[in-house]
Design an enzyme around this catalytic site. Structure first.
Site, PDB file in Angstrom:
ATOM      1  N   GLU A  75      -1.992  -7.478 -10.823  1.00 12.10           N
ATOM      2  CA  GLU A  75      -2.383  -6.372  -9.927  1.00 12.10           C
ATOM      3  C   GLU A  75      -3.762  -6.725  -9.376  1.00 12.10           C
ATOM      4  O   GLU A  75      -4.761  -6.090  -9.687  1.00 12.10           O
ATOM      5  CB  GLU A  75      -2.419  -5.055 -10.716  1.00 12.10           C
ATOM      6  CG  GLU A  75      -2.657  -3.819  -9.862  1.00 12.10           C
ATOM      7  CD  GLU A  75      -2.779  -2.538 -10.710  1.00 12.10           C
ATOM      8  OE1 GLU A  75      -2.762  -2.629 -11.946  1.00 12.10           O
ATOM      9  OE2 GLU A  75      -2.905  -1.460 -10.109  1.00 12.10           O
ATOM     10  N   HIS A 121       3.637  -4.044 -11.225  1.00 15.67           N
ATOM     11  CA  HIS A 121       2.976  -4.453  -9.971  1.00 15.67           C
ATOM     12  C   HIS A 121       3.340  -5.878  -9.536  1.00 15.67           C
ATOM     13  O   HIS A 121       3.910  -6.059  -8.474  1.00 15.67           O
ATOM     14  CB  HIS A 121       1.450  -4.309 -10.036  1.00 15.67           C
ATOM     15  CG  HIS A 121       1.008  -2.900 -10.205  1.00 15.67           C
ATOM     16  ND1 HIS A 121       1.167  -1.973  -9.203  1.00 15.67           N
ATOM     17  CD2 HIS A 121       0.451  -2.244 -11.248  1.00 15.67           C
ATOM     18  CE1 HIS A 121       0.704  -0.804  -9.622  1.00 15.67           C
ATOM     19  NE2 HIS A 121       0.283  -0.941 -10.858  1.00 15.67           N
ATOM     20  N   GLU A 136     -10.243   6.400 -12.502  1.00 12.64           N
ATOM     21  CA  GLU A 136     -10.350   6.556 -13.953  1.00 12.64           C
ATOM     22  C   GLU A 136     -11.071   7.848 -14.310  1.00 12.64           C
ATOM     23  O   GLU A 136     -10.737   8.508 -15.294  1.00 12.64           O
ATOM     24  CB  GLU A 136     -11.026   5.319 -14.571  1.00 12.64           C
ATOM     25  CG  GLU A 136     -10.094   4.115 -14.420  1.00 12.64           C
ATOM     26  CD  GLU A 136     -10.533   2.845 -15.144  1.00 12.64           C
ATOM     27  OE1 GLU A 136     -11.747   2.604 -15.231  1.00 12.64           O
ATOM     28  OE2 GLU A 136      -9.634   2.100 -15.604  1.00 12.64           O
ATOM     29  N   HIS A 180       1.820  -4.838 -17.259  1.00 12.81           N
ATOM     30  CA  HIS A 180       1.144  -4.851 -15.968  1.00 12.81           C
ATOM     31  C   HIS A 180       0.642  -6.295 -15.802  1.00 12.81           C
ATOM     32  O   HIS A 180       0.015  -6.836 -16.717  1.00 12.81           O
ATOM     33  CB  HIS A 180      -0.104  -3.968 -15.998  1.00 12.81           C
ATOM     34  CG  HIS A 180       0.133  -2.508 -15.813  1.00 12.81           C
ATOM     35  ND1 HIS A 180       0.690  -1.717 -16.759  1.00 12.81           N
ATOM     36  CD2 HIS A 180      -0.162  -1.695 -14.758  1.00 12.81           C
ATOM     37  CE1 HIS A 180       0.734  -0.465 -16.311  1.00 12.81           C
ATOM     38  NE2 HIS A 180       0.230  -0.421 -15.096  1.00 12.81           N
ATOM     39  N   ASP A 204       3.644   5.009 -10.096  1.00  9.13           N
ATOM     40  CA  ASP A 204       2.444   4.760 -10.891  1.00  9.13           C
ATOM     41  C   ASP A 204       1.743   6.053 -11.345  1.00  9.13           C
ATOM     42  O   ASP A 204       2.017   6.527 -12.444  1.00  9.13           O
ATOM     43  CB  ASP A 204       1.495   3.832 -10.114  1.00  9.13           C
ATOM     44  CG  ASP A 204       0.616   2.976 -11.009  1.00  9.13           C
ATOM     45  OD1 ASP A 204       0.826   2.992 -12.235  1.00  9.13           O
ATOM     46  OD2 ASP A 204      -0.284   2.274 -10.483  1.00  9.13           O
ATOM     47  N   HIS A 228       2.646   6.765 -15.455  1.00  8.23           N
ATOM     48  CA  HIS A 228       1.718   6.978 -16.568  1.00  8.23           C
ATOM     49  C   HIS A 228       1.679   8.458 -16.919  1.00  8.23           C
ATOM     50  O   HIS A 228       1.588   9.304 -16.033  1.00  8.23           O
ATOM     51  CB  HIS A 228       0.327   6.460 -16.207  1.00  8.23           C
ATOM     52  CG  HIS A 228       0.307   4.976 -15.994  1.00  8.23           C
ATOM     53  ND1 HIS A 228       0.116   4.078 -17.004  1.00  8.23           N
ATOM     54  CD2 HIS A 228       0.518   4.236 -14.868  1.00  8.23           C
ATOM     55  CE1 HIS A 228       0.193   2.840 -16.520  1.00  8.23           C
ATOM     56  NE2 HIS A 228       0.430   2.913 -15.226  1.00  8.23           N
ATOM     57  N   ASP A 229       1.726   8.743 -18.225  1.00  5.19           N
ATOM     58  CA  ASP A 229       1.963  10.116 -18.688  1.00  5.19           C
ATOM     59  C   ASP A 229       0.980  11.152 -18.160  1.00  5.19           C
ATOM     60  O   ASP A 229       1.356  12.297 -17.957  1.00  5.19           O
ATOM     61  CB  ASP A 229       2.023  10.157 -20.229  1.00  5.19           C
ATOM     62  CG  ASP A 229       0.771   9.598 -20.901  1.00  5.19           C
ATOM     63  OD1 ASP A 229      -0.131   9.099 -20.188  1.00  5.19           O
ATOM     64  OD2 ASP A 229       0.697   9.653 -22.144  1.00  5.19           O
ATOM     65  N   HIS A 281       7.917   2.998 -13.453  1.00  6.08           N
ATOM     66  CA  HIS A 281       6.498   2.696 -13.677  1.00  6.08           C
ATOM     67  C   HIS A 281       5.682   3.967 -13.425  1.00  6.08           C
ATOM     68  O   HIS A 281       5.322   4.283 -12.290  1.00  6.08           O
ATOM     69  CB  HIS A 281       6.036   1.552 -12.767  1.00  6.08           C
ATOM     70  CG  HIS A 281       4.633   1.092 -13.079  1.00  6.08           C
ATOM     71  ND1 HIS A 281       4.319  -0.188 -13.434  1.00  6.08           N
ATOM     72  CD2 HIS A 281       3.460   1.764 -13.097  1.00  6.08           C
ATOM     73  CE1 HIS A 281       3.018  -0.298 -13.655  1.00  6.08           C
ATOM     74  NE2 HIS A 281       2.475   0.882 -13.442  1.00  6.08           N
TER      75      HIS A 281
HETATM   76 ZN   LIG Z   1       0.440   1.345 -13.790  1.00  2.00          ZN
END
Ligand SMILES: [Zn+2]
Ligand SMILES: *[C@@H]1O[C@H](CO)[C@@H](O)[C@H](O)[C@H]1NC(C)=O
Ligand SMILES: *[C@@H]1O[C@H](CO)[C@@H](O)[C@H](O)[C@H]1NC(C)=O
Ligand SMILES: *[C@@H]1O[C@H](CO)[C@@H](O)[C@H](O)[C@H]1NC(C)=O
Ligand SMILES: *[C@@H]1O[C@H](CO)[C@@H](O)[C@H](O)[C@H]1NC(C)=O
Ligand SMILES: *[C@@H]1O[C@H](CO)[C@@H](O)[C@H](O)[C@H]1NC(C)=O
Ligand SMILES: *[C@@H]1O[C@H](CO)[C@@H](O)[C@H](O)[C@H]1NC(C)=O
Ligand SMILES: *[C@@H]1O[C@H](CO)[C@@H](O)[C@H](O)[C@H]1NC(C)=O
Length: 532
Positions: A378, A403, A226, A375, A460, A128-129, A126
């Site tokens: 969460e 999650h 974010e 996902h 993550d 994220h790029d 799990h």
């Molecule tokens: Zn995630």
């Protein structure tokens, strides 16, 4: 007289002997009346021992038998673990009970952590790029490229934006508070140390202040999270940054003894130096090529990587519809590298899965296979539509659950996950930093691990909170979630399960497991020779 625990213990033994339920009462009466006090104490202690053993056999790894080498490494591991628990019980800070920004230094001093760093951890499933390469590299490498410009956004967080221009525009972009400025000019003016630290603060959630003051709630944490990802996205989609960035991510993960990765991402259309946007198909082709190139460069360290395409969960249905079609076609074109589909972004703020049910049912209506990696759950908010994402994810036959933080509140969903053999991807530090739980001993995955429920440990977005690759999360899982008695068998099971629950084909899994075993054997030798 017989206390409730006594009844429980004798009943437990009756059940272990497969005595029918109707005999349980008789059984407890027999225990009470037929033994003298000495005998009854012995009997009690034996019963107690049996229950304790049975409980520990349920734990993840509880049924693994360690060989003699493993037992010797385990003895060392459990000695240092006990020392850290004892210190905490005497009042020393216990890292899993503290915010990661406060505990990171403590973790690094831990002998348990140092062993976990060396441990072959298998797969990170799990990720994220745009948050898997250390920000130090991103800042020192990608932001030093020529022709890079930046602006600060008009949004509430004052997010940073990057863009490459050979000739910068002379009018202000609507999303920017000011004109685009040259990064190299600003860096020269302010001094590299000051400017690069400013970049780090914009691109990371890290703070040296009290994290509970800086992020008093989940909304505040997500806003900064974010806002930190945006500038990395802008850099990574530049065709000159994309490959070295991804290469660096995989290099850092193998250095942390992770041999396989599944990476989620939005498939950003890459931009050439003249600003032309390429197709997402091209991005996927680049991923596939770079994954293979990396395996060839490190055949003894890396089994490969796969990509999970994700849409943002606040977009319109038509977008999810076209993304699902794209996913189906990419799955055909890149069967070895394109694993499936997910929806990402803060669940509490986006649409629930049920909102997109027409689109998500498309593959099964077309009688085509598109593995999902949703996902789900969460959230702390039980009973909301977000909480129910768990149910839709399982009904849609998700391969794993990202999650699944809320799953222990859903007995039927738990039973479905068990019967479908769907693993939960647990990301302890992420859940803490994003405000779901303060003390990781209270994380619901502690319950899952105590029951041997299928889980995999991942990280993550570790770059965003400065949490290395996988070892910090593995440490938190081992010390905070699995409890004091969890030993090397738990770590071994977690590593093996990460391969078992991956999206690899059976033959790929077999090869990955062989590579893992080789690494495991040399890990045991390395530890044994260092503790002699
Ligand atoms: Zn995630
Ligand atoms: C960035 O990293 C790449 C690949 O590791 C390397 O070739 C390049 O020289 C680095 N550039 C800078 C400015 O450090
Ligand atoms: C979260 O914290 C921020 C301060 O950063 C505050 O303005 C906001 O009202 C809080 N939101 C909730 C839902 O508590
Ligand atoms: C790669 O594997 C070799 C042995 O196969 C080992 O000596 C080396 O340290 C590994 N490199 C990394 C970065 O893990
Ligand atoms: C931009 O560069 C690409 C190759 O990287 C080229 O194919 C394309 O024609 C160029 N476009 C313009 C507008 O110069
Ligand atoms: C992606 O490109 C490959 C060849 O490069 C092609 O075969 C495939 O049809 C393309 N897929 C999509 C969705 O455009
Ligand atoms: C669905 O596809 C499978 C092969 O993938 C095929 O065996 C089956 O007959 C198809 N079912 C329908 C209803 O088309
Ligand atoms: C999920 O799998 C079950 C059992 O294989 C199947 O009956 C069902 O149609 C699948 N659901 C979807 C949405 O694909």
């Amino acid at each position: 007289m017989c206390q409730p625990p006594c009844h429980f213990v004798s009943n437990e033994i009756c059940m272990m002997m497969s005595v029918p339920r109707w005999m349980l009462l008789i059984c407890s009466l027999v225990v009470v009346v037929t033994y003298s006090s000495q005998e009854s104490l012995q009997r009690y202690l034996a019963n107690r021992q049996a229950v304790v053993q049975k409980e520990s056999s349920h734990r993840t790894g509880g049924s693994l038998k360690l060989n003699s080498k493993e037992l010797r490494v385990n003895q060392y591991l459990m000695t240092v673990k006990a020392k850290e628990y004892a210190a905490a019980l005497q009042g020393a800070p216990f890292p899993p009970a503290q915010h990661f920004f406060k505990s990171k230094n403590l973790i690094e001093k831990s002998e348990v952590f140092q062993l976990i760093q060396l441990l072959p951890k298998g797969a990170a499933l799990h990720l994220h790029d745009i948050s898997i390469t250390s920000l130090n590299w991103v800042i020192k490498n990608a932001t030093y490229k020529a022709d890079l410009y930046f602006c600060v956004s008009t949004d509430a967080a004052g997010s940073l934006q990057f863009e490459f221009f050979s000739v910068p525009p002379t009018v202000k972009e609507s999303s920017c508070a000011v004109l685009w400025q040259s990064v190299s000019l600003a860096r020269n003016k302010q001094g590299a140390a000051v400017f690069d630290e400013w970049l780090f603060n914009k691109m990371s959630m890290w703070t040296d202040d009290d994290p509970k003051k800086v992020y008093p709630n989940s909304t505040a944490a997500w806003q900064k999270f974010e806002s930190s990802l945006g500038p990395v996205y802008d850099l990574v989609r530049n065709i000159g940054v994309f490959e070295p960035y991804l290469w660096q991510a995989m290099t850092e993960f193998i250095q942390d003894n992770v041999q396989y990765m599944e990476i989620r991402g939005l498939l950003p259309p890459l931009k050439t130096s003249n600003g032309t946007q390429l197709s997402r198909n091209y991005t996927m082709q680049k991923y596939a090529t770079i994954f293979d190139k990396f395996v060839s460069a490190y055949p003894g360290n890396f089994s490969g990587a796969k990509y999970i395409f994700s849409s943002k969960r606040h977009v319109a249905e038509e977008i999810v519809k076209s993304d699902v079609s794209l996913a189906l076609s990419l799955r055909d074109t890149y069967p070895d590298h394109f694993a499936g589909y997910d929806l990402v972004g803060r669940e509490d703020a986006g649409y629930p899965l049920i909102h997109f049910i027409q689109e998500l049912l498309l593959p099964s209506q077309l009688n085509r296979s598109l593995p999902y990696f949703f996902h789900a759950g969460e959230t702390d908010w039980e009973g909301t539509s977000i909480d129910e994402n768990l149910i839709d994810a399982l009904l849609l036959n998700t391969s794993r659950i990202g999650h699944g933080y809320a799953i222990t509140k859903h007995p039927v969903a738990m039973a479905m996950a068990l019967s479908q053999d769907t693993a939960i991807e647990v990301n302890p530090i992420s859940n803490q930093v994003l405000g779901l739980v303060d003390d990781l001993r209270n994380h619901p995955a502690a319950t899952l691990i105590s029951q041997g429920f299928p889980v995999v440990i991942s990280s993550d977005d570790p770059a965003t909170w400065n949490a290395g690759q996988l070892s910090y999360d593995f440490y938190q899982a081992f010390m905070g979630l699995a409890g004091e008695q969890a030993d090397l068998a738990t770590l071994k099971q977690l590593a093996q399960d990460s391969i078992r629950y991956s999206a690899m084909s059976n033959s790929e899994k077999k090869a990955a497991m062989q590579l893992w075993q080789k690494k495991w054997d040399s890990f045991l030798d390395e530890i044994l020779s260092s503790i002699k």
